[in-house]
Design a protein around this motif. Sequence first.
Motif, PDB file in Angstrom:
ATOM      1  N   TYR A  91       8.376  -1.436  -7.282  1.00 50.57           N
ATOM      2  CA  TYR A  91       7.091  -1.415  -6.583  1.00 50.57           C
ATOM      3  C   TYR A  91       5.935  -1.439  -7.579  1.00 50.57           C
ATOM      4  O   TYR A  91       4.933  -2.133  -7.375  1.00 50.57           O
ATOM      5  CB  TYR A  91       6.997  -0.173  -5.685  1.00 50.57           C
ATOM      6  CG  TYR A  91       7.762  -0.298  -4.386  1.00 50.57           C
ATOM      7  CD1 TYR A  91       8.690  -1.315  -4.197  1.00 50.57           C
ATOM      8  CD2 TYR A  91       7.556   0.585  -3.341  1.00 50.57           C
ATOM      9  CE1 TYR A  91       9.395  -1.433  -3.019  1.00 50.57           C
ATOM     10  CE2 TYR A  91       8.254   0.475  -2.147  1.00 50.57           C
ATOM     11  CZ  TYR A  91       9.177  -0.525  -1.996  1.00 50.57           C
ATOM     12  OH  TYR A  91       9.869  -0.646  -0.818  1.00 50.57           O
ATOM     13  N   GLU A 124       4.321  -8.173   8.618  1.00 54.90           N
ATOM     14  CA  GLU A 124       3.727  -8.686   7.385  1.00 54.90           C
ATOM     15  C   GLU A 124       2.632  -9.714   7.672  1.00 54.90           C
ATOM     16  O   GLU A 124       1.677  -9.846   6.913  1.00 54.90           O
ATOM     17  CB  GLU A 124       4.802  -9.266   6.466  1.00 54.90           C
ATOM     18  CG  GLU A 124       5.712  -8.219   5.822  1.00 54.90           C
ATOM     19  CD  GLU A 124       4.966  -7.241   4.921  1.00 54.90           C
ATOM     20  OE1 GLU A 124       3.993  -7.667   4.259  1.00 54.90           O
ATOM     21  OE2 GLU A 124       5.329  -6.046   4.902  1.00 54.90           O
ATOM     22  N   LEU A 166       9.091   0.312   4.749  1.00 51.64           N
ATOM     23  CA  LEU A 166       9.156  -1.044   5.288  1.00 51.64           C
ATOM     24  C   LEU A 166       8.603  -1.127   6.708  1.00 51.64           C
ATOM     25  O   LEU A 166       7.986  -2.110   7.092  1.00 51.64           O
ATOM     26  CB  LEU A 166      10.623  -1.493   5.265  1.00 51.64           C
ATOM     27  CG  LEU A 166      10.933  -2.944   5.000  1.00 51.64           C
ATOM     28  CD1 LEU A 166      10.142  -3.478   3.845  1.00 51.64           C
ATOM     29  CD2 LEU A 166      12.416  -3.092   4.722  1.00 51.64           C
ATOM     30  N   ILE A 199      -0.183 -12.243  -5.867  1.00 48.72           N
ATOM     31  CA  ILE A 199       0.073 -10.819  -5.709  1.00 48.72           C
ATOM     32  C   ILE A 199       0.450 -10.485  -4.259  1.00 48.72           C
ATOM     33  O   ILE A 199       1.368  -9.707  -4.014  1.00 48.72           O
ATOM     34  CB  ILE A 199      -1.103  -9.949  -6.204  1.00 48.72           C
ATOM     35  CG1 ILE A 199      -0.716  -8.475  -6.117  1.00 48.72           C
ATOM     36  CG2 ILE A 199      -2.363 -10.187  -5.451  1.00 48.72           C
ATOM     37  CD1 ILE A 199      -1.753  -7.523  -6.613  1.00 48.72           C
ATOM     38  N   GLY A 200      -0.226 -11.123  -3.295  1.00 49.23           N
ATOM     39  CA  GLY A 200       0.129 -10.876  -1.885  1.00 49.23           C
ATOM     40  C   GLY A 200       1.582 -11.240  -1.621  1.00 49.23           C
ATOM     41  O   GLY A 200       2.329 -10.496  -0.992  1.00 49.23           O
ATOM     42  N   ALA A 211       5.416  -4.858  -8.811  1.00 49.95           N
ATOM     43  CA  ALA A 211       4.821  -5.738  -7.806  1.00 49.95           C
ATOM     44  C   ALA A 211       3.461  -5.220  -7.369  1.00 49.95           C
ATOM     45  O   ALA A 211       2.847  -5.762  -6.467  1.00 49.95           O
ATOM     46  CB  ALA A 211       5.744  -5.858  -6.599  1.00 49.95           C
ATOM     47  N   THR A 251       4.034 -11.524  -3.871  1.00 45.54           N
ATOM     48  CA  THR A 251       4.959 -10.692  -4.643  1.00 45.54           C
ATOM     49  C   THR A 251       5.133  -9.319  -3.995  1.00 45.54           C
ATOM     50  O   THR A 251       6.227  -8.756  -3.999  1.00 45.54           O
ATOM     51  CB  THR A 251       4.441 -10.524  -6.092  1.00 45.54           C
ATOM     52  OG1 THR A 251       4.207 -11.818  -6.633  1.00 45.54           O
ATOM     53  CG2 THR A 251       5.455  -9.796  -6.944  1.00 45.54           C
ATOM     54  N   GLN A 252       4.058  -8.786  -3.434  1.00 43.09           N
ATOM     55  CA  GLN A 252       4.165  -7.483  -2.757  1.00 43.09           C
ATOM     56  C   GLN A 252       5.193  -7.552  -1.618  1.00 43.09           C
ATOM     57  O   GLN A 252       6.116  -6.748  -1.552  1.00 43.09           O
ATOM     58  CB  GLN A 252       2.806  -7.052  -2.205  1.00 43.09           C
ATOM     59  CG  GLN A 252       1.831  -6.560  -3.274  1.00 43.09           C
ATOM     60  CD  GLN A 252       0.524  -6.057  -2.699  1.00 43.09           C
ATOM     61  OE1 GLN A 252       0.093  -6.489  -1.633  1.00 43.09           O
ATOM     62  NE2 GLN A 252      -0.134  -5.151  -3.414  1.00 43.09           N
ATOM     63  N   THR A 253       5.038  -8.527  -0.720  1.00 41.99           N
ATOM     64  CA  THR A 253       5.974  -8.583   0.407  1.00 41.99           C
ATOM     65  C   THR A 253       7.375  -8.950  -0.070  1.00 41.99           C
ATOM     66  O   THR A 253       8.364  -8.390   0.396  1.00 41.99           O
ATOM     67  CB  THR A 253       5.532  -9.592   1.476  1.00 41.99           C
ATOM     68  OG1 THR A 253       5.321 -10.850   0.854  1.00 41.99           O
ATOM     69  CG2 THR A 253       4.248  -9.157   2.144  1.00 41.99           C
ATOM     70  N   THR A 294       8.835  -8.204  -2.868  1.00 41.19           N
ATOM     71  CA  THR A 294       9.485  -7.033  -3.451  1.00 41.19           C
ATOM     72  C   THR A 294       9.931  -6.054  -2.366  1.00 41.19           C
ATOM     73  O   THR A 294      11.053  -5.533  -2.402  1.00 41.19           O
ATOM     74  CB  THR A 294       8.529  -6.339  -4.429  1.00 41.19           C
ATOM     75  OG1 THR A 294       8.117  -7.288  -5.403  1.00 41.19           O
ATOM     76  CG2 THR A 294       9.190  -5.164  -5.107  1.00 41.19           C
ATOM     77  N   LEU A 295       9.064  -5.812  -1.395  1.00 37.34           N
ATOM     78  CA  LEU A 295       9.422  -4.898  -0.302  1.00 37.34           C
ATOM     79  C   LEU A 295      10.667  -5.386   0.418  1.00 37.34           C
ATOM     80  O   LEU A 295      11.567  -4.605   0.742  1.00 37.34           O
ATOM     81  CB  LEU A 295       8.263  -4.786   0.693  1.00 37.34           C
ATOM     82  CG  LEU A 295       7.104  -3.884   0.253  1.00 37.34           C
ATOM     83  CD1 LEU A 295       5.890  -4.113   1.134  1.00 37.34           C
ATOM     84  CD2 LEU A 295       7.535  -2.428   0.313  1.00 37.34           C
ATOM     85  N   ILE A 336       2.606  -2.217  -5.778  1.00 34.98           N
ATOM     86  CA  ILE A 336       2.556  -1.582  -4.468  1.00 34.98           C
ATOM     87  C   ILE A 336       2.756  -0.089  -4.683  1.00 34.98           C
ATOM     88  O   ILE A 336       3.499   0.323  -5.573  1.00 34.98           O
ATOM     89  CB  ILE A 336       3.683  -2.022  -3.500  1.00 34.98           C
ATOM     90  CG1 ILE A 336       4.454  -3.227  -4.046  1.00 34.98           C
ATOM     91  CG2 ILE A 336       3.149  -2.296  -2.117  1.00 34.98           C
ATOM     92  CD1 ILE A 336       5.561  -3.683  -3.127  1.00 34.98           C
TER      93      ILE A 336
END
Lengths: 457, 457
Positions: free
Chosen positions: A269, B364, A279, B334-335, A272, B337-339, B341-342, A274
């Motif tokens: 996280y 999302e 989730l 970045i947007g 990335a 990569t955030q999702t 990774t989650l 976050i």
Amino acid sequence: MDQTRNTIPDALGHERELMARVRELLQGPQPGPALSLFLEVHPADQAQLLSEIDLARRQSLLHLLQPGQAALVLEHMHPEEAAEAVAAMGPGTLSAILDEAGPDVAADILKRLPEEQSLQTLQGMDEVEGVTPLLEYADDTAGGIMTNEYVSVRADTTAAIALDILRVRAEEVDDVSALLVVDDCRRLVGSLGVTRLALARPTLLVADIMDPEVRHVAPDTDQEECASLVERYDLSYLPVVDEDRRILGVILVQDLVDVMEQEATEDMYHMARIGPERLFGPPLGSVRRRLPWLYLNLATTILAALVINFFESTVARVVALAMFLPVVAGQGGIGGTQTLTLVIRGIALGDLPGRRALPLLGRELVLGLIHGVLLGAVIGVVAFLWKGNGMLGVVVGLAVGANMVIAGMVGAATPLVLRALRMDPALGAAVVVTTVADVVGFLIFLGIAASLVSSLE
Amino acid sequence: MDQTRNTIPDALGHERELMARVRELLQGPQPGPALSLFLEVHPADQAQLLSEIDLARRQSLLHLLQPGQAALVLEHMHPEEAAEAVAAMGPGTLSAILDEAGPDVAADILKRLPEEQSLQTLQGMDEVEGVTPLLEYADDTAGGIMTNEYVSVRADTTAAIALDILRVRAEEVDDVSALLVVDDCRRLVGSLGVTRLALARPTLLVADIMDPEVRHVAPDTDQEECASLVERYDLSYLPVVDEDRRILGVILVQDLVDVMEQEATEDMYHMARIGPERLFGPPLGSVRRRLPWLYLNLATTILAALVINFFESTVARVVALAMFLPVVAGQGGIGGTQTLTLVIRGIALGDLPGRRALPLLGRELVLGLIHGVLLGAVIGVVAFLWKGNGMLGVVVGLAVGANMVIAGMVGAATPLVLRALRMDPALGAAVVVTTVADVVGFLIFLGIAASLVSSLE
């Protein structure tokens, strides 16, 4: 119990079907009809089913369970989710449930409740002495993850008596694989596997059959350190002791499995950008957690824009330069991210003690140079052939090569510096690396281009 | 043994000092003088010391050890490193060492040796029947990580006899916490904890005191699935059985800890676009492993360059557009990569079963829209104030907002699609996301700009 439940999990057949039926019933207006089937699935699966329904339904279903049943489910939920689910309960009900749960689980939940509710619940509990000491320790330390459900015997008792102690305690303590051996001041002096005890002559003293080598930790030891100890030395439990070696509790390998998963998640996280996020948690929580990072990232890209703006006249004279901006930034970014990830993971797995930091930087510098030359040459030739301008090829190739070396070094050095400052090596490191890849990359690229602008036109 | 070795690991005092002294001695021309001190540290630490010296020195030190000592060290090394270290040994020496190692460790090493050496070593071994079946299974399956060191008893024996069996077997099998119970065809029918057995009346039948519920897996079950089962149900061991429920081996929780670490490492490496790599492995190996990803990344940035090239005349008329290229790409990146990774982490932890994929995408999408509006508005105002051009602000804001939504959706969808195709959800997903963030981002940004170019000048 139904033998067919022991299915091979590939095809979890019966179990999956049962889950699906409970899930359906839980959608009904009242949770009551789902209850009897709900109780047939494993508590870990009950916890998952609960996490899938809305909070009101979750709370009313929990209310229908016996304290012992509810405690089992809570043990399998994330502590935040568990605290959320019991938040609406009266202190009396909650006290009864937490008395049935493991003291470590009870403490994790109590820590997360509003202070007054937590205090009232604790006052109503029978197991106060077990839980109270656990409330003191931070969640991510040995004290925060240990349990006080363990069996200890004195070194000067006989094997026969030790077996009797085990008999009495085995009912409350599940999963005993070893007894901790203490001296007459309750200081840890050894451990004794149950198998060894079971096979020993009854008249032998515990001191004679125990293993005097027990690795142990202090209560403020970081949970990640506990995890690497357990992994490194293949331990199945890790006693926590105070300065006088008196036992405070025990960490079980099963609990550390969760710790390792958490730590890996946290590192990912951070990479990335976050914060801690669930989730399927409330969406506004996710917005609150991602937004600061998004704005921080925006600020760094504006920094990159400032660099381009500074060289606006050069770009206006040679528009082809704009095309190669994403190439320079992108290659620096990937070079930096590769080394950053290797180093962060190496630190997390304990493969990178301080004294190996310099050799690592040297190794990554060599790799960066090799990669910089190999990539710079290719993109230089591509730029030359594409735009028919040899000097443009040289400038692009140089910028890509130099940026890969610099971003790679920054990627390797940032987590090492953060660790030396006793900060989380992963936190913010990715921001530093991409910012350098963008800003320094553009400075090099457009700086060289500006000085050679007449031969680029 | 020296009691001071049980130090609190925070300050690993004596242990660290001892390691440092051995390390120094190992730098000498001959490994001999280091040997006696080397043997005083834990085999896990011996393995680390070996990994720090060069291959020739490592091999000659291993040669000086007794087979049993060498086996212990090999058990604590990564299988690749272990195979490398024994590669120069004669089959006779190696057979003797591997006979002393656990069959799973022996099999892991044999699988990695040249075929002829592997075959000769195996022929010289006494424990052939234990090791041979393990050679069949892929490394990342239940069969590949199981051991055949377990204790089994028949359901129709008495507790007294079971205890005798345990007594005989306990010497070869370390870390017995439970006995597997089988019927007269050697089919798994239950398990029996050692504590329970030790405390049972000697005349009781195993069938009456055993737990008939044992979760088990098939040998081809993916190791990640085994790990989630163990974690979910807090198991301390996991039997592996064939189609007729006959026991093939057992997976211990300690071995799965390594598996979880490996899987987390693999996911992180995939996100950072690196192949399997060792932090201090041979540099050329690292180059070989990173280069393909670097060239793939180069190709995708060239794709982005093509898009900019397509709009070259627009950029030439409004040079300010070039400034905002990294902003558009960076925010999309970045947007996404955030999702990404989650979702990858959610899949790895088993929090994202197939039926929750659609709700996740919906969630999302909502988040992407919120973030897109909040970020697009800010950068739009910044662009307007900076360049004094309202229409430029609108174009930049729209492009950033739209790119964040699209990259976020791609980030969430890519690993789900990869999983549906039965591929690794993390492999290549990061490449897809950054490519979309760059290419689609520039298409939207410059596309809108081109259609409004007269009001942007």
